[in-house]
Write an enzyme that holds these catalytic residues in place. Structure first.
Site, short mmCIF file in Angstrom:
data_model
loop_
_atom_site.label_atom_id
_atom_site.label_comp_id
_atom_site.label_asym_id
_atom_site.label_seq_id
_atom_site.Cartn_x
_atom_site.Cartn_y
_atom_site.Cartn_z
N PHE A 226 0.97 -1.31 0.01
CA PHE A 226 -0.01 0.04 0.08
C PHE A 226 0.89 1.34 -0.13
CE2 PHE A 226 -2.41 3.58 1.40
CZ PHE A 226 -3.77 3.24 0.81
N ASP A 332 9.08 3.14 1.93
CA ASP A 332 7.91 3.95 2.36
C ASP A 332 7.88 3.83 3.73
OD1 ASP A 332 5.33 4.74 2.98
OD2 ASP A 332 4.33 3.71 1.13
N LYS A 363 1.86 10.30 8.25
CA LYS A 363 0.98 9.90 9.45
C LYS A 363 1.55 10.51 10.88
CE LYS A 363 -0.86 5.60 7.68
NZ LYS A 363 -2.35 5.52 8.12
N THR A 388 2.50 24.48 -5.62
CA THR A 388 2.34 25.82 -4.88
C THR A 388 2.53 25.68 -3.40
OG1 THR A 388 0.20 26.44 -6.25
CG2 THR A 388 0.31 27.62 -4.11
#
Lengths: 504, 504
Positions: A226, A332, A363, A388
């Site tokens: 994931f 990750d 997280k 931005t």
């Protein structure tokens, strides 16, 4: 590690008493005040000493609030309507007076407890107010103290070997930004270096989404991985069909993630062979996939995919493969990072020969981004990796306060110790209830612990009725994701309530 | 509209005097105190009355800060190292004591002025502190007042016909979430409705990123469009090669965006024919593209792509085309939304026969998401449109305060009036300096004004030396993106400084 286990061993008698203590089986029940004051050294001395369950969850007040919210916001995934004003430390409250021990913690993203006083100070500082109301476009008009905020915060916990950061806002964002950096790096390498300019063909084809300007390259990920839910990250996510169905995806390769047998030490040979098989298949895909990978991305522990582990040897193997084939290694750490595995970054458990090329986070950091160390990962021109806001100084200031709190209370070490204690307790429980706790995993990984349950969804539901908020992962795993302020007395309570469920 | 123009007309003499006034041509120069106190009715009565330029920009202190930051953060796109503690209202300050009138406003994302006192109150409220430190996973554990925060904030300004919202964090995020909703909607429709379950083939193929589970559908966007920089949104972005080079992209169609001639009223027939041509090509792509579009996405004014306009008739034509071919119409109001065009949402200028299916927002909202009205856009199962945070209540609380400030000061109407006044002044300037201001556009669109300049980058650089921070868009456009608190006296000052540049 051995000393930690001994330390946990010394307190085992208290745990045994706790498990043996009879508890009421009537649900919903009022469970408060079953305990005396928590152990000395509690991080939240005025935290509830036990859960309070006053109503079924959701109770009547929560039901009314859910009904109102559902008119304007999709509530079908709603788990509990929370009252954060009444939540404190490890305890989450709802509108009906229920107060639950929370070992799910907003899908593993609350680091140091609800209404943590240190964070409260940071959140009410003039610096925070300015960051909120004068939000800069960081790439164009950074605030003058942005370097200081980074150096005293995000970068002060940078993984070894990685001294730069590109900030973002979510885990998906962090991974996709890392993927973009990988693609730009790989194409630059193929082109012959930073000084070689784009060809006219590359420039024109990029505008029509065609190769070579939009290259046929890929990111290699693993089965059950994931990495997020936006289009690039979802193309590397392989957790569940419900996450992916009906969304167009890139034709990117997935290698098999090792399917290990637990307990790991009893199946060492088989597991080693399985990991070797996966490494070989990974190499095969790297060398043969029609859109060659620019990078391999992997979670230290596959979290949403069901809490799947692999050994440090496997991850070292991946690091070697990526070096051999001159592609990047992205770790990750969105869910595993910031202390929960008993190291600040889970990949510290691996003792890699060279650091990952990029490490992504979100997280518990309450902000997001990717760390890197190699200057070649800065694209050769400005405005290539740009947007931005490029992150959020307000959330970066909060992460700095989280880091300060982690250091002040030594929470990574505490989580390592508490995790070992909890794992041992669960192992004992598994011996008594082998059908309820299967494939217990996460030994030596702090509180990042999970097991399989043939009646997982029922267990999670019943947990609420006995005062504990627990989450699942994958198809059948119960996953524990307590905060870093989860301590031994919380572990005792959790073990006791789990036994209560298993006995019922 | 006519009455607004008359109102602007009445103050023309003051503008004429302002333009005629001689100003110093030495740069860098100290320009402060050239003006008396601003007009009565100033939103920031204690704002600087004029810019102060003390050094070249960057000055020595800024240079030192940039050097430090560049060690850990990519600063090659840095425009100005800001000191937000010294910035106020429409004025941005730096470390060297320079204070510039800011008509770029963090790439169009500061709504109501730096250090706005109303936002300050919201940012220091206990509610904000709780939202910051107890950040919920909104899909699972929303805070009990989330419905209230939405209803009194984000939803209180929902576009007509759209009464629901899915919240996100950035403009890219908002667009990609809307695209996901569009794909799920279209596949559900093809499947025969919400009650029809996925086939085994769909389920298995989704996990390998293959059709039909990962469908060969597309989002149609337009040449020069900008919709973000993550993988899905970047596949619909067609602004500049530097935004897209080396990043894999989906094979999605781009239709021509009308290339209009200015002033619009002098080229009515040619422009109408051009728009008709673009609509026909759009329909051709919708009906023939190999991956059929599930939606058309369009900006009301193409912003990053160079400030390209089209008429309400064109957008009504798009709305009709999408209905005719049973696909969705997504309006990307990330840059145009929240008042800058003299309407709260720019698409209100179009008088559509039926509302867009989704409207995305970010930037001045300081949060992000997409509005929708049709319940069919809620996917048929939970967890299909989902992620950990699903937005940020802290930023939603801030948007509520922004909305309150906009309403209190009537800033949308004020921007419409000031915009007309500014446009008229620029038109006069263009008559005196026809080489400097070409294709002036944005009439009747509030302060969302731009023009082409053959020496654009030089003009932007010189603007700083005379005390104004201005941005560009596309290859040659000067774009004005002042805040909503930009008033007539700011317009006078801007016009005067522009003339100073043109004269030099």
């Amino acid at each position: 590690m051995a000393s930690l286990l001994r330390s946990a061993g010394r307190v085992r008698p208290a745990l045994a008493r706790s498990i043996a203590r009879p508890v009421s089986r009537v649900a919903p029940i009022a469970l408060s005040r079953q305990y005396a004051s928590p152990a000395a050294g509690a991080f939240f001395p005025d935290e509830p000493t036990a859960p309070t369950v006053k109503t079924q969850i959701p109770g009547p007040k929560s039901q009314a609030a859910i009904e109102r919210l559902s008119k304007v916001f999709d509530t079908r995934s709603l788990n509990m309507m929370a009252d954060y004003g009444q939540s404190y430390g490890n305890y989450i409250a709802d509108l009906d007076g229920n107060v639950l021990l929370d070992v799910y913690a907003q899908i593993a993203s609350i680091p140091v407890g609800y209404n943590n006083p240190t964070l409260q100070l940071a959140a009410t500082s003039p610096e925070m107010a300015s960051a909120l109301i004068n939000r800069p476009a960081l790439g164009n008009f950074p605030q003058h103290d942005w370097a200081d905020i980074l150096e005293t915060g995000i970068l002060s916990v940078a993984p070894k070997g990685l001294d730069q950061v590109f900030t973002g806002q979510t885990g998906s964002d962090a991974n996709e930004l890392a993927y973009k950096a990988a693609f730009m790096w790989k194409r630059q390498q193929q082109r012959g270096g930073a000084h070689v300019d784009f060809t006219d063909h590359e420039i024109s084809s990029s505008m029509t989404n065609e190769s070579p300007g939009a290259p046929e390259l890929s990111i290699l990920s693993f089965t059950s991985a994931f990495h997020g839910r936006l289009f690039g990250s979802l193309s590397t996510t392989r957790s569940k069909p419900i996450h992916k169905l009906d969304i167009p995806a890139f034709d990117w390769p997935q290698a098999p993630f090792p399917s290990l047998k637990y307990p790991l030490d009893q199946f060492a040979a088989e597991n080693a062979a399985e990991e070797q098989r996966c490494l070989e298949e990974t190499e095969h895909l790297i060398t043969t996939w029609r859109a060659p990978p620019a990078a391999v991305v992997v979670e230290p522990i596959q979290s949403e995919g069901g809490d799947n582990h692999a050994s440090p040897k496997f991850f070292n193997g991946l690091r070697e493969l990526t070096k051999k084939h001159d592609i990047l290694f992205i770790v990750d750490e969105v869910q595993t990072g910031v202390g929960a595995t008993g190291k600040f970054w889970a990949h510290e458990h691996w003792n890699l020969s060279s650091p990952p090329d990029m490490v992504t986070f979100s997280k518990k950091a309450q902000t997001a981004g990717y760390y890197y160390g190699n200057n070649d990962l800065r694209p050769n021109k400005p405005y290539r990796q740009f947007n931005t806001w490029m992150g959020d100084p307000a959330r970066a200031i909060l992460f700095r306060a989280i880091i300060q709190e982690i250091k002040r209370l030594n929470l990574v070490q505490s989580t390592a110790v508490t995790g070992n204690y909890l794992f041992d307790g669960l192992k004992q429980l598994a011996e008594h209830y082998p059908k309820e706790i299967q494939n217990l995993r996460g030994k030596g990984q702090g509180t990042f612990i999970a097991w399989d349950s043939p009646r997982r969804d029922e267990v999670l539901k019943k947990a609420k009725s006995v005062g504990v908020n627990i989450g699942g992962s994958g198809e059948k795993a119960v996953r524990l994701r307590p905060m870093l302020v989860f301590q031994q007395h919380h572990a005792d309570l959790l073990l006791e309530r789990l036994e209560q469920i298993f006995k019922a």
